[in-house]
Scaffold this active site. Structure first.
Site, mmCIF file in Angstrom:
data_model
loop_
_atom_site.group_PDB
_atom_site.id
_atom_site.type_symbol
_atom_site.label_atom_id
_atom_site.label_comp_id
_atom_site.label_asym_id
_atom_site.label_seq_id
_atom_site.Cartn_x
_atom_site.Cartn_y
_atom_site.Cartn_z
ATOM 1 N N LEU A 24 0.816 -1.209 0.000
ATOM 2 C CA LEU A 24 0.000 0.000 0.000
ATOM 3 C C LEU A 24 0.853 1.264 0.000
ATOM 4 O O LEU A 24 0.319 2.372 -0.044
ATOM 5 C CB LEU A 24 -0.914 0.012 1.231
ATOM 6 C CG LEU A 24 -2.017 -1.053 1.270
ATOM 7 C CD1 LEU A 24 -2.699 -1.057 2.635
ATOM 8 C CD2 LEU A 24 -3.037 -0.818 0.169
ATOM 9 N N LYS A 74 16.156 -5.621 4.295
ATOM 10 C CA LYS A 74 16.492 -4.547 5.224
ATOM 11 C C LYS A 74 17.910 -4.663 5.779
ATOM 12 O O LYS A 74 18.582 -3.658 6.005
ATOM 13 C CB LYS A 74 15.468 -4.494 6.362
ATOM 14 C CG LYS A 74 14.085 -4.065 5.884
ATOM 15 C CD LYS A 74 13.082 -3.980 7.007
ATOM 16 C CE LYS A 74 11.720 -3.571 6.466
ATOM 17 N NZ LYS A 74 10.714 -3.414 7.538
ATOM 18 N N GLY A 135 9.819 -14.152 15.545
ATOM 19 C CA GLY A 135 10.711 -13.854 14.436
ATOM 20 C C GLY A 135 12.024 -13.266 14.912
ATOM 21 O O GLY A 135 12.133 -12.785 16.050
ATOM 22 N N GLY A 138 15.189 -9.159 9.762
ATOM 23 C CA GLY A 138 15.496 -7.739 9.680
ATOM 24 C C GLY A 138 14.444 -6.855 10.306
ATOM 25 O O GLY A 138 14.761 -5.810 10.886
ATOM 26 N N ILE A 161 16.750 -21.305 16.909
ATOM 27 C CA ILE A 161 17.161 -20.735 18.192
ATOM 28 C C ILE A 161 18.471 -19.964 18.069
ATOM 29 O O ILE A 161 18.661 -18.927 18.716
ATOM 30 C CB ILE A 161 17.278 -21.843 19.263
ATOM 31 C CG1 ILE A 161 15.891 -22.450 19.534
ATOM 32 C CG2 ILE A 161 17.874 -21.292 20.555
ATOM 33 C CD1 ILE A 161 15.903 -23.592 20.524
ATOM 34 N N TYR A 223 -0.060 -6.375 7.399
ATOM 35 C CA TYR A 223 -1.417 -5.840 7.346
ATOM 36 C C TYR A 223 -2.186 -6.560 6.252
ATOM 37 O O TYR A 223 -1.614 -7.264 5.418
ATOM 38 C CB TYR A 223 -1.400 -4.330 7.073
ATOM 39 C CG TYR A 223 -0.657 -3.960 5.810
ATOM 40 C CD1 TYR A 223 -1.307 -3.877 4.588
ATOM 41 C CD2 TYR A 223 0.715 -3.708 5.851
ATOM 42 C CE1 TYR A 223 -0.629 -3.560 3.430
ATOM 43 C CE2 TYR A 223 1.410 -3.388 4.695
ATOM 44 C CZ TYR A 223 0.735 -3.312 3.489
ATOM 45 O OH TYR A 223 1.416 -3.003 2.340
#
Length: 280
Positions: A24, A74, A135, A138, A161, A223
């Site tokens: 978006l 990233k 998570g 990045g 881990i 999202y």
């Protein structure tokens, strides 16, 4: 009236990532451009691991002014910038690049302040909140420092881990951050944040389902469109959470702070969140 500082020609801004067709961001920046009266375009470029560096460098060599970086690049984009802000040096994660007047490519990251803005807007976060983050990629590197600045206590749960350990060791000097383990299976967390990219592929990350209580605030940095819940939030709702939100507010906030970096003007974040919700 157009902002006189940037009225000479159209300014080129871009988004680089994979996937990007869902994004978006072009719509958000179209609204920003009208609001701040600066004529800039915002184009998306699908990249692969093999061509990412070439595409971004070509963009700047051919008149690009600034860009956003999204998953999964990233951490890679940290290697493109030849000057970085203090926070980027800490996180090694970049989601904003800007070409300076002396042709330096400067790296920034607005994900953390975007997340904090939205968690404050939702009244989800307080100092000393206990937070579980799913998570360790990045996106997590982008947000952890700002959560630690809020004196939150953070636990990292990742399927690998060793990656959780690397992240925790990097940030532990800034606050309370730990690797999630089986002794925490009965822990009540204030917030559970999904910072994986699972939602982009239409599934929820795995996590202990008994961690969800009615007052557990569940937040997905991804999202969804058409007012649908992300797979993670759908799971949390089904498990009994009454407080959940996707990352649309974070998306708008980080985009607004990106705009501030490029043009020194901050769009109205709250207004643009409401505008976007009315459109999608």
């Amino acid at each position: 009236m157009q902002n006189s500082k940037y009225c000479e020609k159209k300014i080129h801004i871009a988004l680089f990532g994979n996937p990007i067709e869902h994004s978006l961001s072009p719509l958000i920046h179209k609204n920003f451009s009208k609001e701040i009266k600066i004529n800039y375009n915002y184009n998306s470029f699908l990249c692969t691991k093999s061509n990412f560096f070439v595409i971004v460098k070509n963009f700047f060599q051919n008149g690009g002014f600034g860009c956003n970086i999204t998953v999964p690049f990233k951490k890679k984009s940290f290697q493109i910038s030849n000057k970085n802000t203090k926070y980027v040096k800490i996180s090694n994660s970049v989601n904003v690049l800007k070409k300076s007047s002396n042709n330096n490519i400067i790296g920034y990251n607005t994900d953390g302040i975007g997340l904090i803005y939205d968690l404050n807007r939702l009244k989800y976060i307080t100092e000393n909140s206990f937070i579980l983050i799913l998570g360790s990629g990045g996106a997590v590197y982008s947000i952890v420092y700002h959560l630690l600045k809020k004196k939150c206590c953070i636990f990292i749960l990742n399927r690998t881990i060793s990656k959780s350990c690397i992240l925790v060791n990097k940030f532990k000097k800034f606050g309370k951050i730990f690797v999630f383990d089986k002794n925490l299976y009965t822990k009540k967390f204030d917030i559970i944040i999904n910072a994986t990219s699972c939602g982009l592929y239409n599934f929820s990350p795995k996590f202990p389902k008994n961690l969800i209580f009615p007052n557990t605030k569940c937040y997905d940095i991804s999202y969804s469109k058409n007012k649908k819940l992300t797979p993670f939030l759908s799971t949390c709702r089904d498990l009994g959470s009454r407080k959940y939100s996707d990352g649309l507010g974070m998306l708008v906030a980080q985009a607004a702070y990106s705009c501030y970096i490029w043009f020194n003007i901050l769009p109205n974040i709250k207004k643009n969140i409401n505008l976007l919700k009315s459109i999608i």
